[in-house]
Design an enzyme around this catalytic site. Sequence first.
Site, short mmCIF file in Angstrom:
data_model
loop_
_atom_site.label_atom_id
_atom_site.label_comp_id
_atom_site.label_asym_id
_atom_site.label_seq_id
_atom_site.Cartn_x
_atom_site.Cartn_y
_atom_site.Cartn_z
N ARG A 73 0.78 -1.24 0.00
CA ARG A 73 0.00 0.00 0.00
C ARG A 73 0.82 1.30 0.00
NH1 ARG A 73 -5.22 -0.46 3.89
NH2 ARG A 73 -3.64 -0.56 5.55
N ASP A 74 2.14 1.22 0.03
CA ASP A 74 2.92 2.47 -0.04
C ASP A 74 4.25 2.22 -0.75
OD1 ASP A 74 3.36 5.18 0.30
OD2 ASP A 74 4.24 4.96 2.28
N LEU A 75 4.18 1.55 -1.90
CA LEU A 75 5.41 1.30 -2.66
C LEU A 75 5.85 2.57 -3.37
CD1 LEU A 75 4.53 -2.20 -4.15
CD2 LEU A 75 6.30 -1.72 -2.45
N ASN A 79 10.90 3.72 -0.29
CA ASN A 79 10.71 2.48 0.47
C ASN A 79 11.38 1.28 -0.21
OD1 ASN A 79 9.28 3.79 2.45
ND2 ASN A 79 7.28 3.32 1.59
N SER A 116 1.08 7.42 -0.97
CA SER A 116 1.71 8.71 -1.25
C SER A 116 1.20 9.24 -2.58
CB SER A 116 3.23 8.55 -1.29
OG SER A 116 3.71 7.99 -0.07
#
Length: 225
Positions: A73-75, A79, A116
């Site tokens: 959910r936040d690649l 990260n 993001s």
Amino acid sequence: NILRAMDHPGVLKIFEFYSNKQSYSIVTELCPGGELFDQIINRGPFNEKYSAYIMYQLFSAVNYCHKMHIVHRDLKPENILIVSKDKDGYPIIKVCDFGTSKMFERGVAERKIVGSSYYIAPEVLNKNYNEKCDIWSCGVIMYILLSQRPPFGGRDDYEIMETVKKGKYDLSSPPFDTISENAKDLIKKMLTIDVNKRINAEEVLNHPWFKENQSKELFTKVNNT
């Protein structure tokens, strides 16, 4: 707990964790190469073979996560950490920061907006999504690796997310005028607004672009040494 359950060469390993009254500490493997984001800013855009090798590793990790029923959910490049470089100078990467990840159930939609602005999938903004939101984020990452610019822009988060919802991006201006049709085909299949038509992680790994750039061979060689 999610990180403890995983064992994959492309996912950051946790060795131990402990807490006291002031803090909570997690001990992980060291990634001295820093964030992929910094490499993109300082050295990008990258050629197709270099980009394909990064993306193959990323999708090997994403495919593993999805098979474990874990959605990240936040690649984003911030990260993705670089452990080292192989003898040919290609980066060995690890996916990190599973703070917004969760276990998912097949056929059950997620509703919470997480992610993001540049990388968030349009269906996340509509509060009705599944693990394929990670595929969209990876499509954005691949676009940035090859061009050093995001496919969806704006002056602030609101404008960026409005652009994301429209799902329109440019694959004709430089450097995409010199990039292979296979690369552009993969980007299109990942940045497809219709989730049902969007490619999944396993299908991505079998895309001709990776074969064309010998990504699987490079990945296998590194992980067997």
